[in-house]
Design a protein around this motif. Structure first.
Motif, PDB file in Angstrom:
ATOM      1  N   PHE A  29       0.815  -1.206  -0.011  1.00 52.53           N
ATOM      2  CA  PHE A  29       0.016   0.029   0.179  1.00 52.53           C
ATOM      3  C   PHE A  29       0.735   1.203   0.097  1.00 52.53           C
ATOM      4  CE2 PHE A  29      -2.282   3.508   2.137  1.00 52.53           C
ATOM      5  CZ  PHE A  29      -3.485   3.355   1.246  1.00 52.53           C
ATOM      6  N   PHE A  30       1.784   1.376   0.892  1.00 56.00           N
ATOM      7  CA  PHE A  30       2.774   2.544   1.008  1.00 56.00           C
ATOM      8  C   PHE A  30       3.725   2.544  -0.119  1.00 56.00           C
ATOM      9  CE2 PHE A  30       1.438   2.195   5.593  1.00 56.00           C
ATOM     10  CZ  PHE A  30       0.771   3.428   5.522  1.00 56.00           C
ATOM     11  N   GLY A  31       4.211   1.485  -0.536  1.00 55.67           N
ATOM     12  CA  GLY A  31       4.886   1.371  -1.809  1.00 55.67           C
ATOM     13  C   GLY A  31       4.185   1.852  -2.934  1.00 55.67           C
ATOM     14  N   MET A  32       2.939   1.584  -3.151  1.00 56.12           N
ATOM     15  CA  MET A  32       2.260   1.872  -4.411  1.00 56.12           C
ATOM     16  C   MET A  32       1.793   3.531  -4.365  1.00 56.12           C
ATOM     17  SD  MET A  32       1.356   1.079  -7.198  1.00 56.12           S
ATOM     18  CE  MET A  32       0.199   1.068  -8.602  1.00 56.12           C
ATOM     19  N   THR A  33       1.267   3.805  -3.074  1.00 59.28           N
ATOM     20  CA  THR A  33       1.237   5.388  -2.703  1.00 59.28           C
ATOM     21  C   THR A  33       2.387   6.152  -3.019  1.00 59.28           C
ATOM     22  OG1 THR A  33      -0.472   4.836  -0.963  1.00 59.28           O
ATOM     23  CG2 THR A  33       0.326   7.289  -1.056  1.00 59.28           C
ATOM     24  N   GLY A  34       3.561   5.941  -2.385  1.00 63.53           N
ATOM     25  CA  GLY A  34       4.817   6.662  -2.809  1.00 63.53           C
ATOM     26  C   GLY A  34       5.336   6.537  -4.258  1.00 63.53           C
ATOM     27  N   PHE A  35       4.828   5.525  -4.813  1.00 58.17           N
ATOM     28  CA  PHE A  35       5.193   5.622  -6.442  1.00 58.17           C
ATOM     29  C   PHE A  35       4.350   6.425  -7.038  1.00 58.17           C
ATOM     30  CE2 PHE A  35       4.149   3.682 -10.609  1.00 58.17           C
ATOM     31  CZ  PHE A  35       5.451   4.064 -11.230  1.00 58.17           C
ATOM     32  N   MET A  36       2.979   6.474  -6.792  1.00 52.30           N
ATOM     33  CA  MET A  36       2.060   7.288  -7.278  1.00 52.30           C
ATOM     34  C   MET A  36       2.301   8.699  -7.140  1.00 52.30           C
ATOM     35  SD  MET A  36       0.247   6.171  -9.638  1.00 52.30           S
ATOM     36  CE  MET A  36      -0.126   4.426 -10.174  1.00 52.30           C
ATOM     37  N   THR A  37       2.785   9.144  -5.908  1.00 56.75           N
ATOM     38  CA  THR A  37       3.119  10.504  -5.413  1.00 56.75           C
ATOM     39  C   THR A  37       4.301  10.780  -6.392  1.00 56.75           C
ATOM     40  OG1 THR A  37       2.276   9.951  -3.194  1.00 56.75           O
ATOM     41  CG2 THR A  37       3.980  11.963  -3.699  1.00 56.75           C
ATOM     42  N   VAL A  38       5.322  10.166  -6.414  1.00 58.49           N
ATOM     43  CA  VAL A  38       6.403  10.513  -7.509  1.00 58.49           C
ATOM     44  C   VAL A  38       5.791  10.719  -8.779  1.00 58.49           C
ATOM     45  CG1 VAL A  38       8.588   9.681  -8.367  1.00 58.49           C
ATOM     46  CG2 VAL A  38       7.986   9.443  -6.042  1.00 58.49           C
ATOM     47  N   VAL A  39       5.056   9.952  -9.465  1.00 54.95           N
ATOM     48  CA  VAL A  39       4.481  10.035 -10.712  1.00 54.95           C
ATOM     49  C   VAL A  39       3.686  11.268 -10.860  1.00 54.95           C
ATOM     50  CG1 VAL A  39       2.915   9.068 -12.419  1.00 54.95           C
ATOM     51  CG2 VAL A  39       4.551   7.416 -11.129  1.00 54.95           C
ATOM     52  N   PHE A  40       2.885  11.480  -9.834  1.00 57.21           N
ATOM     53  CA  PHE A  40       2.016  12.737  -9.934  1.00 57.21           C
ATOM     54  C   PHE A  40       2.884  14.027  -9.826  1.00 57.21           C
ATOM     55  CE2 PHE A  40       0.202  16.226  -7.394  1.00 57.21           C
ATOM     56  CZ  PHE A  40      -0.973  16.454  -8.070  1.00 57.21           C
ATOM     57  N   PHE A  41       3.890  14.263  -9.025  1.00 56.15           N
ATOM     58  CA  PHE A  41       4.791  15.479  -9.053  1.00 56.15           C
ATOM     59  C   PHE A  41       5.514  15.318 -10.339  1.00 56.15           C
ATOM     60  CE2 PHE A  41       3.840  15.330  -4.461  1.00 56.15           C
ATOM     61  CZ  PHE A  41       3.239  16.782  -4.236  1.00 56.15           C
ATOM     62  N   GLY A  42       6.132  14.281 -10.854  1.00 60.93           N
ATOM     63  CA  GLY A  42       6.710  14.220 -11.757  1.00 60.93           C
ATOM     64  C   GLY A  42       5.945  15.001 -13.223  1.00 60.93           C
ATOM     65  N   MET A  43       4.614  14.283 -13.254  1.00 56.57           N
ATOM     66  CA  MET A  43       3.716  14.880 -14.229  1.00 56.57           C
ATOM     67  C   MET A  43       3.583  16.649 -13.933  1.00 56.57           C
ATOM     68  SD  MET A  43       3.219  12.741 -16.576  1.00 56.57           S
ATOM     69  CE  MET A  43       4.696  11.973 -16.232  1.00 56.57           C
ATOM     70  N   VAL A  44       3.376  16.779 -12.788  1.00 54.72           N
ATOM     71  CA  VAL A  44       3.123  18.233 -12.627  1.00 54.72           C
ATOM     72  C   VAL A  44       4.313  19.251 -13.243  1.00 54.72           C
ATOM     73  CG1 VAL A  44       2.944  20.190 -10.849  1.00 54.72           C
ATOM     74  CG2 VAL A  44       1.724  17.954 -10.791  1.00 54.72           C
ATOM     75  N   ILE A  45       5.753  18.627 -12.764  1.00 57.26           N
ATOM     76  CA  ILE A  45       6.861  19.266 -13.486  1.00 57.26           C
ATOM     77  C   ILE A  45       7.036  19.248 -14.989  1.00 57.26           C
ATOM     78  CG2 ILE A  45       9.183  19.069 -13.385  1.00 57.26           C
ATOM     79  CD1 ILE A  45       9.146  18.069 -10.409  1.00 57.26           C
ATOM     80  N   VAL A  46       6.412  18.121 -15.471  1.00 61.51           N
ATOM     81  CA  VAL A  46       6.302  18.155 -16.744  1.00 61.51           C
ATOM     82  C   VAL A  46       5.523  18.987 -17.575  1.00 61.51           C
ATOM     83  CG1 VAL A  46       6.079  16.316 -18.886  1.00 61.51           C
ATOM     84  CG2 VAL A  46       7.441  15.798 -17.166  1.00 61.51           C
ATOM     85  N   LYS A  47       4.518  19.152 -16.835  1.00 63.96           N
ATOM     86  CA  LYS A  47       3.276  20.175 -17.353  1.00 63.96           C
ATOM     87  C   LYS A  47       3.980  21.744 -17.200  1.00 63.96           C
ATOM     88  CE  LYS A  47      -1.410  21.847 -16.002  1.00 63.96           C
ATOM     89  NZ  LYS A  47      -1.045  22.998 -15.684  1.00 63.96           N
ATOM     90  N   PHE A  48       4.395  21.884 -16.040  1.00 66.76           N
ATOM     91  CA  PHE A  48       4.863  23.256 -16.076  1.00 66.76           C
ATOM     92  C   PHE A  48       6.171  23.628 -17.054  1.00 66.76           C
ATOM     93  CE2 PHE A  48       3.065  23.444 -11.762  1.00 66.76           C
ATOM     94  CZ  PHE A  48       2.249  24.700 -11.990  1.00 66.76           C
TER      95      PHE A  48
END
Length: 52
Positions: A29-48
């Protein structure tokens, strides 16, 4: 009715290795949550970067 059924006690656990089910669940659970958090912030950076 003569049935040749070999009934075994399911509590014997002959070939089962000890497992920590709660630990596995929490790690997943926490591994997947951490992975999805990294993906989310990575996509936010790519968007900017691409929105210039």
């Amino acid at each position: 009715m003569d049935v040749n059924a070999h009934v075994r006690d399911p509590r014997e656990h002959v070939n089962e290795e000890p497992r920590d089910d709660l630990g596995d669940l929490m790690a997943g659970f926490f591994g997947m949550t951490g992975f999805m958090t990294v993906v989310f912030f990575g996509m936010v950076i790519v968007k900017f970067i691409l929105s210039e």
